[in-house]
Design an enzyme around this catalytic site. Structure first.
Site, PDB file in Angstrom:
ATOM      1  N   GLU A 145       0.818  -1.212   0.000  1.00 10.27           N
ATOM      2  CA  GLU A 145       0.000   0.000   0.000  1.00 10.27           C
ATOM      3  C   GLU A 145       0.854   1.265   0.000  1.00 10.27           C
ATOM      4  O   GLU A 145       0.378   2.344   0.359  1.00 10.27           O
ATOM      5  CB  GLU A 145      -0.936  -0.015   1.216  1.00 10.27           C
ATOM      6  CG  GLU A 145      -1.889  -1.192   1.231  1.00 10.27           C
ATOM      7  CD  GLU A 145      -2.740  -1.224   2.485  1.00 10.27           C
ATOM      8  OE1 GLU A 145      -3.580  -0.321   2.647  1.00 10.27           O
ATOM      9  OE2 GLU A 145      -2.558  -2.135   3.303  1.00 10.27           O
TER      10      GLU A 145
ATOM     11  N   SER B 198      -6.652  -1.880   1.778  1.00 11.12           N
ATOM     12  CA  SER B 198      -6.858  -1.188   0.498  1.00 11.12           C
ATOM     13  C   SER B 198      -7.348  -2.117  -0.606  1.00 11.12           C
ATOM     14  O   SER B 198      -7.152  -1.852  -1.783  1.00 11.12           O
ATOM     15  CB  SER B 198      -5.569  -0.487   0.049  1.00 11.12           C
ATOM     16  OG  SER B 198      -5.233   0.545   0.938  1.00 11.12           O
TER      17      SER B 198
ATOM     18  N   ARG C 227     -12.061   3.510  10.794  1.00 12.11           N
ATOM     19  CA  ARG C 227     -13.140   3.441   9.794  1.00 12.11           C
ATOM     20  C   ARG C 227     -13.643   2.005   9.739  1.00 12.11           C
ATOM     21  O   ARG C 227     -12.859   1.072   9.548  1.00 12.11           O
ATOM     22  CB  ARG C 227     -12.638   3.857   8.416  1.00 12.11           C
ATOM     23  CG  ARG C 227     -13.776   4.090   7.389  1.00 12.11           C
ATOM     24  CD  ARG C 227     -13.256   4.112   5.959  1.00 12.11           C
ATOM     25  NE  ARG C 227     -12.843   2.792   5.514  1.00 12.11           N
ATOM     26  CZ  ARG C 227     -11.672   2.519   4.935  1.00 12.11           C
ATOM     27  NH1 ARG C 227     -10.788   3.475   4.738  1.00 12.11           N
ATOM     28  NH2 ARG C 227     -11.379   1.283   4.575  1.00 12.11           N
TER      29      ARG C 227
ATOM     30  N   ASN D 266     -10.500  -0.421   9.933  1.00 11.50           N
ATOM     31  CA  ASN D 266      -9.218   0.129   9.501  1.00 11.50           C
ATOM     32  C   ASN D 266      -8.760   1.149  10.533  1.00 11.50           C
ATOM     33  O   ASN D 266      -9.441   2.156  10.754  1.00 11.50           O
ATOM     34  CB  ASN D 266      -9.366   0.777   8.122  1.00 11.50           C
ATOM     35  CG  ASN D 266      -8.054   1.144   7.482  1.00 11.50           C
ATOM     36  OD1 ASN D 266      -7.133   1.596   8.154  1.00 11.50           O
ATOM     37  ND2 ASN D 266      -7.968   0.972   6.186  1.00 11.50           N
TER      38      ASN D 266
END
Length: 311
Positions: A20, A146, A256, A274
């Site tokens: 990521e 992601s 999140r 997350n």
């Protein structure tokens, strides 16, 4: 923080070593830009294996951790920061390590009464050799974010060959979960002193049909509707479940929660949490913050002011 923000030297960690990396560079650049003019000094660091030495020499007052994925988000960098006693943003060592393991995270959430998908961990070669659960189902690495390495297997399709190939670098076991039809939802939570506060619910519609890496980060890859058009009890449940998950996992700062809502069967399921969400120009967290009246600069300021380090 006890000192005024205008006196602080803030180091922004970005890039890093994971798959990521590019997303992290984008998040970090935006955060550094937002801090310009709000703090005494901003230093952007493309974090490598010499990070401890770099930070020891730099001696920042606070670290804004904009790293994503393995090493930067799984407790390793958090351990470095605690060893150096530098206050940092987002969750601590234990929570970071826990939430990067999808299987263990699901176990904690399930114990806390949060509805999570079924399925489990399977050998990656077995997943490519045959259907380990009836399709449709989703294959995902157990410790990536992601939507890296995520595949949807629909009814009537053959097993995906990717997890069994020599090119697979995401671990020997993969998470396989039943695909939940319906809406893709997310909720941002701010861990405030009075308790976690969920901001709103976003309904995400990918342009190409599946919310993969490209849909998340490519301009125009998905359409975000906020607040989501949901029955009031479902909207409220998503807010409360995200706060419950934030608490159960021991998150701090921003988190999140990602949900699926089957609007035919009226089933809301939390997919994952997350602990260091994206802060790119297309990211969901700053978009939700803006909806409740918090600008990007205000959000980044809040993150720095919320930074801490166990003593």
């Amino acid at each position: 923080m006890s000192r005024p923000l205008s006196e602080l030297h803030v180091a922004v960690l970005m890039g890093g070593l994971s798959s990521e990396r590019e997303v992290s560079l984008s998040s970090g650049r935006e955060c550094a830009k937002a801090l310009d003019g709000q703090v005494a000094r901003v230093t952007a660091i493309d974090a490598g294996r010499d990070l401890a030495q770099v930070l020891a020499e730099l001696r920042p007052d606070v670290v804004l951790n904009a790293l994503h994925g393995e090493w930067g988000e799984d407790g390793c960098v958090q351990g470095i920061l605690e060893t150096l006693q530098i206050p940092y943003t987002h969750s601590g060592v234990l929570t970071s390590a826990l939430t990067m393991d999808k299987d263990k995270t699901k176990a904690v959430l399930n114990a806390a009464g949060v509805a999570v998908p079924g399925g489990g961990l399977f050998d990656r070669r077995a997943v490519s050799a045959g259907h380990v659960i009836p399709p449709p189902y989703v294959i995902k690495p157990n410790a990536e974010g992601s939507s890296v390495g995520v595949y949807l297997v629909r009814e009537g399709e053959a097993p995906r060959p990717e997890p069994g190939s020599e090119a697979w670098t995401y671990g020997e076991q993969v998470m396989v979960e039943p695909y939940i039809a319906g809406k893709e939802l997310c909720v941002t939570v701010l861990g405030e002193p009075t308790g976690p506060r969920a901001l709103t619910v976003t309904d995400i519609t990918p342009v190409k049909g599946f919310y993969d890496y490209e849909a998340k980060y490519a301009p125009g890859g998905s359409v975000h509707k906020l607040p989501a058009d949901l029955p009031a009890p479902v909207f409220e449940a998503a807010l409360r479940e995200s706060e419950r998950a934030h608490t159960a996992l021991g998150c701090r700062g921003v988190s999140r929660s990602d949900f699926r809502y089957d609007d035919v069967k009226d089933v809301l399921v939390l997919l994952e949490v997350n602990t260091q969400p994206g802060m790119t120009p297309t990211s969901l967290v700053p978009e939700q913050a803006a909806y409740v009246g918090m600008s990007y600069r205000d959000l980044v300021r809040w993150m720095v002011e919320d930074a801490s380090c166990p003593r």
